[in-house]
Design a protein around this motif. Sequence first.
Motif, short mmCIF file in Angstrom:
data_model
loop_
_atom_site.label_atom_id
_atom_site.label_comp_id
_atom_site.label_asym_id
_atom_site.label_seq_id
_atom_site.Cartn_x
_atom_site.Cartn_y
_atom_site.Cartn_z
N ARG A 216 -87.98 41.84 85.11
CA ARG A 216 -86.87 41.32 84.32
C ARG A 216 -85.51 41.65 84.93
NH1 ARG A 216 -86.73 39.29 79.32
NH2 ARG A 216 -84.74 39.29 78.21
N TYR A 217 -85.35 42.88 85.43
CA TYR A 217 -84.04 43.34 85.87
C TYR A 217 -83.95 43.62 87.37
CZ TYR A 217 -83.41 43.91 80.86
OH TYR A 217 -83.34 43.68 79.51
N GLY A 218 -85.03 43.44 88.09
CA GLY A 218 -85.00 43.68 89.53
C GLY A 218 -85.28 45.14 89.87
N LYS A 219 -84.91 45.53 91.06
CA LYS A 219 -85.17 46.90 91.53
C LYS A 219 -84.27 47.88 90.80
CE LYS A 219 -85.27 49.68 95.75
NZ LYS A 219 -85.02 49.70 97.22
N PRO A 220 -84.81 49.00 90.31
CA PRO A 220 -83.96 49.98 89.63
C PRO A 220 -82.97 50.61 90.59
CG PRO A 220 -86.18 50.85 89.94
CD PRO A 220 -86.23 49.41 90.33
N PHE A 221 -81.77 50.93 90.08
CA PHE A 221 -80.78 51.57 90.94
C PHE A 221 -81.15 53.02 91.19
CE2 PHE A 221 -79.13 53.01 86.86
CZ PHE A 221 -78.61 54.26 87.14
N ARG A 222 -82.02 53.55 90.33
CA ARG A 222 -82.47 54.94 90.50
C ARG A 222 -83.86 55.08 89.90
NH1 ARG A 222 -79.11 60.31 88.50
NH2 ARG A 222 -80.60 61.88 89.18
N GLN A 223 -84.73 55.78 90.62
CA GLN A 223 -86.09 56.00 90.13
C GLN A 223 -86.58 57.36 90.62
OE1 GLN A 223 -88.83 52.79 90.90
NE2 GLN A 223 -90.64 54.01 90.43
N GLN B 298 -92.01 38.06 92.21
CA GLN B 298 -91.63 37.99 90.80
C GLN B 298 -90.15 37.66 90.69
OE1 GLN B 298 -92.95 41.88 89.44
NE2 GLN B 298 -94.49 40.90 88.20
N ILE B 299 -89.82 36.72 89.83
CA ILE B 299 -88.43 36.34 89.60
C ILE B 299 -87.92 37.11 88.39
CG2 ILE B 299 -86.88 34.42 89.05
CD1 ILE B 299 -88.96 32.56 90.29
N PRO B 300 -86.78 37.83 88.53
CA PRO B 300 -86.25 38.60 87.40
C PRO B 300 -86.10 37.72 86.16
CG PRO B 300 -85.07 39.17 89.39
CD PRO B 300 -85.97 38.00 89.73
N LYS C 6 -77.30 46.01 84.55
CA LYS C 6 -76.95 44.60 84.54
C LYS C 6 -75.69 44.50 83.68
CE LYS C 6 -80.28 42.62 86.91
NZ LYS C 6 -80.01 41.78 88.10
N LYS C 7 -74.57 44.86 84.29
CA LYS C 7 -73.32 45.04 83.54
C LYS C 7 -73.06 43.86 82.61
CE LYS C 7 -71.04 48.11 86.81
NZ LYS C 7 -69.85 48.34 87.65
N PRO C 8 -72.69 44.19 81.37
CA PRO C 8 -72.40 45.53 80.83
C PRO C 8 -73.63 46.27 80.28
CG PRO C 8 -71.87 43.91 79.18
CD PRO C 8 -72.32 43.14 80.38
N LEU C 9 -74.83 45.69 80.43
CA LEU C 9 -76.04 46.29 79.89
C LEU C 9 -76.58 47.37 80.82
CD1 LEU C 9 -78.25 46.00 77.59
CD2 LEU C 9 -79.51 44.60 79.24
N THR C 10 -76.99 48.50 80.24
CA THR C 10 -77.69 49.53 81.01
C THR C 10 -79.09 49.70 80.41
OG1 THR C 10 -76.81 51.32 79.61
CG2 THR C 10 -75.58 50.77 81.60
N VAL C 11 -80.05 49.91 81.29
CA VAL C 11 -81.46 50.03 80.89
C VAL C 11 -82.00 51.34 81.45
CG1 VAL C 11 -83.74 48.97 80.97
CG2 VAL C 11 -81.69 47.52 80.96
N GLU C 12 -82.70 52.10 80.61
CA GLU C 12 -83.28 53.36 81.06
C GLU C 12 -84.68 53.51 80.48
OE1 GLU C 12 -82.15 58.16 81.27
OE2 GLU C 12 -80.80 56.73 80.30
#
Length: 247
Positions: A133-140, A31-33, A162-168
Amino acid sequence: MKFSVAALAAAGLFATFAASAAGTPADASAQIPGQGDALTSMLSTLEIGSPLPEMPDCADHRTPNGRDVTALCVELRGDGTMRQIGVPRDKRPAFMDGPHLVGFVDGNALVGVIIPTDGIRSQDAAMQSLSARYGKPFRQEQEDLRDKAGKSVKATHAGWMKKPLTVEFYAIPDDPSEGTIELLLPRARALMANRDAEVAKSLAPASAPAAKGGKVAEKVADKPVDKPAEKATDKKGPVKPIDPGKW
């Protein structure tokens, strides 16, 4: 049956060689982000960091039963900072709970959105779209929660940067059948913090007015003043946003 890491690595190499021999890239099926995720249609129109597009009033674009919307629209009841945006069925992901999301607006710029989800009922689909969309999460993490019936359930809590965006992405602890996806720029976090402070201030009990010459007035006058508390109350300026990417 268990496979060793070396065996799996060798199998991966063989697959790579076979793909190369056939003239096909080894990662062609990966999958391509940003591509193939269920959020693309909605977020390509509601692009965070760009001006909020002109949208009609949702009152003019409701389904006959009033439970859905037929076009991208905005509820005019929202204030200048938070806007309730209606998203038609063909533009929203299947894991979105209901036709509305919340948009955070600074001036005319869309600086963040909060998307309600079906929580644990569709968390795998939501995770798949977010990872695409955003790739591997930095934390899960897997959190142990209890549903309305008291049954223990596993809920996914994940974050991306995805600086400056944060997704949770997370499930609501009180009701894991509901969840949230937050996509926020730093300015949106500051707006949220300021709004929380305003709500807390409005809910704080006000000082009771004392009648002239009454005993209540005497008690209030005799009460020692807490100077440190006064300084904290008089402190001005916007509330600092929380550190992005942490929970």
